[in-house]
Design an enzyme around this catalytic site. Structure first.
Site, PDB file in Angstrom:
ATOM      1  N   HIS A 176       0.794  -1.234   0.000  1.00  0.00           N
ATOM      2  CA  HIS A 176       0.000   0.000   0.000  1.00  0.00           C
ATOM      3  C   HIS A 176       0.825   1.282   0.000  1.00  0.00           C
ATOM      4  O   HIS A 176       0.281   2.363  -0.165  1.00  0.00           O
ATOM      5  CB  HIS A 176      -0.936   0.031   1.212  1.00  0.00           C
ATOM      6  CG  HIS A 176      -0.222   0.389   2.490  1.00  0.00           C
ATOM      7  ND1 HIS A 176       0.526  -0.518   3.197  1.00  0.00           N
ATOM      8  CD2 HIS A 176      -0.116   1.562   3.162  1.00  0.00           C
ATOM      9  CE1 HIS A 176       1.035   0.072   4.258  1.00  0.00           C
ATOM     10  NE2 HIS A 176       0.670   1.338   4.267  1.00  0.00           N
TER      11      HIS A 176
HETATM   12  C1  UD1 Z   1      -2.089   6.026   5.150  1.00  0.00           C
HETATM   13  C2  UD1 Z   1      -0.792   6.614   5.680  1.00  0.00           C
HETATM   14  C3  UD1 Z   1       0.289   5.544   5.672  1.00  0.00           C
HETATM   15  C4  UD1 Z   1      -0.167   4.303   6.404  1.00  0.00           C
HETATM   16  C5  UD1 Z   1      -1.514   3.821   5.857  1.00  0.00           C
HETATM   17  C6  UD1 Z   1      -2.041   2.687   6.697  1.00  0.00           C
HETATM   18  C7  UD1 Z   1      -0.481   9.008   5.222  1.00  0.00           C
HETATM   19  C8  UD1 Z   1       0.230  10.001   4.420  1.00  0.00           C
HETATM   20  N1  UD1 Z   1      -0.326   7.716   4.873  1.00  0.00           N
HETATM   21  O1  UD1 Z   1      -1.857   5.674   3.794  1.00  0.00           O
HETATM   22  O2  UD1 Z   1       1.454   6.037   6.313  1.00  0.00           O
HETATM   23  O3  UD1 Z   1       0.800   3.296   6.227  1.00  0.00           O
HETATM   24  O4  UD1 Z   1      -2.453   4.900   5.918  1.00  0.00           O
HETATM   25  O5  UD1 Z   1      -2.948   1.906   5.991  1.00  0.00           O
HETATM   26  O6  UD1 Z   1      -1.168   9.358   6.154  1.00  0.00           O
HETATM   27  N2  UD1 Z   1      -9.115   4.629   0.691  1.00  0.00           N
HETATM   28  C9  UD1 Z   1     -10.358   4.048   0.613  1.00  0.00           C
HETATM   29  N3  UD1 Z   1     -11.004   3.775   1.785  1.00  0.00           N
HETATM   30  C10 UD1 Z   1     -10.497   4.047   2.994  1.00  0.00           C
HETATM   31  C11 UD1 Z   1      -9.233   4.646   3.059  1.00  0.00           C
HETATM   32  C12 UD1 Z   1      -8.547   4.926   1.906  1.00  0.00           C
HETATM   33  O7  UD1 Z   1     -10.875   3.787  -0.477  1.00  0.00           O
HETATM   34  O8  UD1 Z   1     -11.158   3.752   4.024  1.00  0.00           O
HETATM   35  C13 UD1 Z   1      -8.380   4.880  -0.572  1.00  0.00           C
HETATM   36  C14 UD1 Z   1      -8.696   6.230  -1.204  1.00  0.00           C
HETATM   37  O9  UD1 Z   1      -8.663   6.049  -2.595  1.00  0.00           O
HETATM   38  C15 UD1 Z   1      -7.524   7.076  -0.765  1.00  0.00           C
HETATM   39  C16 UD1 Z   1      -6.389   6.078  -0.735  1.00  0.00           C
HETATM   40  O10 UD1 Z   1      -6.974   4.864  -0.303  1.00  0.00           O
HETATM   41  O11 UD1 Z   1      -7.277   8.140  -1.641  1.00  0.00           O
HETATM   42  C17 UD1 Z   1      -5.249   6.462   0.191  1.00  0.00           C
HETATM   43  O12 UD1 Z   1      -5.725   6.675   1.522  1.00  0.00           O
HETATM   44  P1  UD1 Z   1      -4.923   7.615   2.541  1.00  0.00           P
HETATM   45  O13 UD1 Z   1      -5.531   7.534   3.889  1.00  0.00           O
HETATM   46  O14 UD1 Z   1      -4.745   8.963   1.970  1.00  0.00           O
HETATM   47  O15 UD1 Z   1      -3.496   6.977   2.550  1.00  0.00           O
HETATM   48  P2  UD1 Z   1      -3.037   5.470   2.788  1.00  0.00           P
HETATM   49  O16 UD1 Z   1      -2.437   4.979   1.534  1.00  0.00           O
HETATM   50  O17 UD1 Z   1      -4.156   4.700   3.398  1.00  0.00           O
HETATM   51  N1  UDP Z   2      -3.881  -5.211   8.856  1.00  0.00           N
HETATM   52  C1  UDP Z   2      -5.171  -5.723   9.023  1.00  0.00           C
HETATM   53  N2  UDP Z   2      -5.826  -6.159   7.905  1.00  0.00           N
HETATM   54  C2  UDP Z   2      -5.284  -6.126   6.663  1.00  0.00           C
HETATM   55  C3  UDP Z   2      -3.967  -5.610   6.516  1.00  0.00           C
HETATM   56  C4  UDP Z   2      -3.301  -5.149   7.630  1.00  0.00           C
HETATM   57  O1  UDP Z   2      -5.677  -5.767  10.140  1.00  0.00           O
HETATM   58  O2  UDP Z   2      -5.963  -6.536   5.702  1.00  0.00           O
HETATM   59  C5  UDP Z   2      -3.172  -4.726  10.046  1.00  0.00           C
HETATM   60  C6  UDP Z   2      -1.798  -5.328  10.230  1.00  0.00           C
HETATM   61  O3  UDP Z   2      -1.892  -6.569  10.894  1.00  0.00           O
HETATM   62  C7  UDP Z   2      -1.083  -4.250  11.026  1.00  0.00           C
HETATM   63  C8  UDP Z   2      -1.692  -2.979  10.510  1.00  0.00           C
HETATM   64  O4  UDP Z   2      -2.924  -3.340   9.886  1.00  0.00           O
HETATM   65  O5  UDP Z   2      -1.377  -4.368  12.404  1.00  0.00           O
HETATM   66  C9  UDP Z   2      -0.759  -2.355   9.522  1.00  0.00           C
HETATM   67  O6  UDP Z   2      -1.400  -1.393   8.792  1.00  0.00           O
HETATM   68  P1  UDP Z   2      -0.884  -0.916   7.371  1.00  0.00           P
HETATM   69  O7  UDP Z   2      -0.067  -1.965   6.741  1.00  0.00           O
HETATM   70  O8  UDP Z   2      -2.082  -0.435   6.651  1.00  0.00           O
HETATM   71  O9  UDP Z   2      -0.035   0.370   7.757  1.00  0.00           O
HETATM   72  P2  UDP Z   2       1.483   0.624   8.235  1.00  0.00           P
HETATM   73  O10 UDP Z   2       1.765  -0.248   9.391  1.00  0.00           O
HETATM   74  O11 UDP Z   2       2.375   0.359   7.064  1.00  0.00           O
HETATM   75  O12 UDP Z   2       1.476   2.070   8.554  1.00  0.00           O
END
Ligand code: UD1
Ligand code: UDP
Length: 365
Positions: free
Chosen positions: A204
């Site tokens: 991601h």
């Molecule tokens: C964010 C964090 C990242 C973290 C990740 C955990 C920032 C800059 N990044 O990244 O550090 O590792 O969360 O998962 O804060 N979207 C959906 N539904 C949701 C959420 C997101 O469809 O419930 C989609 C949307 O298209 C959105 C994209 O995911 O534009 C990115 O979501 P966003 O929260 O901006 O960043 P993450 O990639 O989730």
């Molecule tokens: N996780 C989850 N379901 C999923 C993928 C990840 O519960 O389908 C959990 C994972 O076990 C970990 C956390 O989400 O505890 C990590 O989140 P993510 O990888 O989105 O973000 P990051 O840690 O890179 O910020």
């Protein structure tokens, strides 16, 4: 004492569940949760509140997705209003997302002391949005809860005062211990997966998803690995959106076991039973180690350097398919990982250490 906790993204719900549970038991402490709405799909947000019994947020800001400036700016404005209304004694933030940064900026401008859980992690790559969020948050926070020796050393190297740095361990280890006790193998039965017969993968990070070559390489490698192993991929909505736009990527993913994001208890069960984990997630690379499953991290660097040093994790930049395949092969066949020190990541007591510091009346310095 009133604490306002600002959370908004999947890993923050998992971390906050640990600390919130302990804060609830602490007399004289009231915690109000603010959910920014950064993550909003049921399987990216609500599922964690249900499974981990996190109290309902006192404020849900409903900010949603958007470019960095817009998303962070909207959060900042909305969090400021909450802080002015609730007048907390401390603001608690987790990790390195835009919700973390907005919470910290809103609080520091109102002179409310901030506690940062997961302080001091550094990739030394300023092109990562998370790196900017961490650096800013660490430099405006008064309590810096470092998860590792390396994180504490980074804070010292940046001149943060010794009395602000608390080496407490990693709350995600506390969370994993708790989940390990509560989870069963229902997800494996549901998916008809045999333990140790599959590779678990997640993707991601912006640096991978927003670079078509890197994303293509990763999926091509998963496609190749799937000939020998089942590759299971719970797909982040960010990555799913990209696959939906590209028939070439969607074709590569077609043979994989692509899942919707799963709840945390199911995720821990999938991790525990995987033969290997390949991921760009910060949380998942540690959880691989918690379950003693070999891990390949698909990034240029990692903040969790101790796992690489101990041989539990290999970092491979997804700049070539052959490179990814070689790292996976090596990780599958090399069992030279060293025994970790027993207190690595705080031995499951990070949450208690954080609450004990937070609940003490005095500000540092
Ligand atoms: C964010 C964090 C990242 C973290 C990740 C955990 C920032 C800059 N990044 O990244 O550090 O590792 O969360 O998962 O804060 N979207 C959906 N539904 C949701 C959420 C997101 O469809 O419930 C989609 C949307 O298209 C959105 C994209 O995911 O534009 C990115 O979501 P966003 O929260 O901006 O960043 P993450 O990639 O989730
Ligand atoms: N996780 C989850 N379901 C999923 C993928 C990840 O519960 O389908 C959990 C994972 O076990 C970990 C956390 O989400 O505890 C990590 O989140 P993510 O990888 O989105 O973000 P990051 O840690 O890179 O910020």
């Amino acid at each position: 004492m009133k604490i306002v906790t600002v959370i908004g993204a999947r890993p923050q719900f998992i971390k906050a569940a640990v600390v919130s549970r302990l804060l609830k038991k602490q007399s004289g402490v009231e915690e109000l949760l603010v959910h920014t709405g950064q993550h909003y799909d049921d399987n990216m947000s609500e599922v964690f509140f249900r499974e981990l019994e996190i109290p309902a947020p006192a404020f849900h800001l409903g900010i949603g997705s958007g470019p960095h400036g817009q998303q962070t700016g909207r959060m900042l404005e909305a969090i400021e209003k909450v802080l002015v209304e609730t007048k907390p004694d401390r603001v608690l933030v987790y990790g390195d997302t835009n919700s973390t940064l907005a919470g910290a900026l809103a609080a520091v401008k109102l002179h409310i002391p901030i506690a940062h859980v997961e302080a001091g992690l550094r990739s030394f790559n300023r092109r990562m949005p998370e790196e900017i969020n961490r650096i800013v948050t660490d430099h405006v926070s008064e309590w810096l809860f470092a998860p590792t020796d390396a994180a504490a050393a980074n804070l010292r190297a940046e001149g943060r005062p010794e009395e602000a740095i608390h080496l407490v361990g990693d709350v995600m280890y506390d969370a994993a211990i708790d989940a390990g006790r509560r989870t069963g193998n229902e997800i494996l039965e549901k998916l008809k997966l045999k333990p140790k017969s599959y590779l678990l993968t997640t993707i991601h990070r912006a640096e991978n998803t927003d670079d078509p070559v890197r994303l293509h390489n990763i999926l091509k490698a998963f496609h190749a690995l799937n000939k020998e192993w089942q590759v299971v991929l719970p797909l982040h909505p960010r990555t799913r959106a990209l696959l939906q736009k590209s028939p070439a990527l969607a074709n590569l993913a077609e043979c994989l076991r692509v899942l919707e994001p799963v709840g945390y208890l199911d995720m821990v069960a999938l991790e525990k039973n995987a033969r290997l984990i390949a991921t760009d997630s910060g949380g998942v690379q540690k959880e691989a180690f918690f379950q003693r499953v070999p891990c390949v991290t698909l990034r240029d660097e990692t903040e969790w350097v101790e796992l690489v040093e101990l041989g539990w994790n290999r970092v491979v930049p997804p700049s070539s398919v052959a490179g990814i395949l070689a790292a996976v092969k090596e990780a599958l066949h090399d069992s030279q990982a060293k025994t970790p020190p027993s207190d690595l990541y705080g031995g499951g007591k990070a949450g208690a250490a954080i609450v004990s510091v937070l609940a003490s009346a005095n500000k540092p310095g």
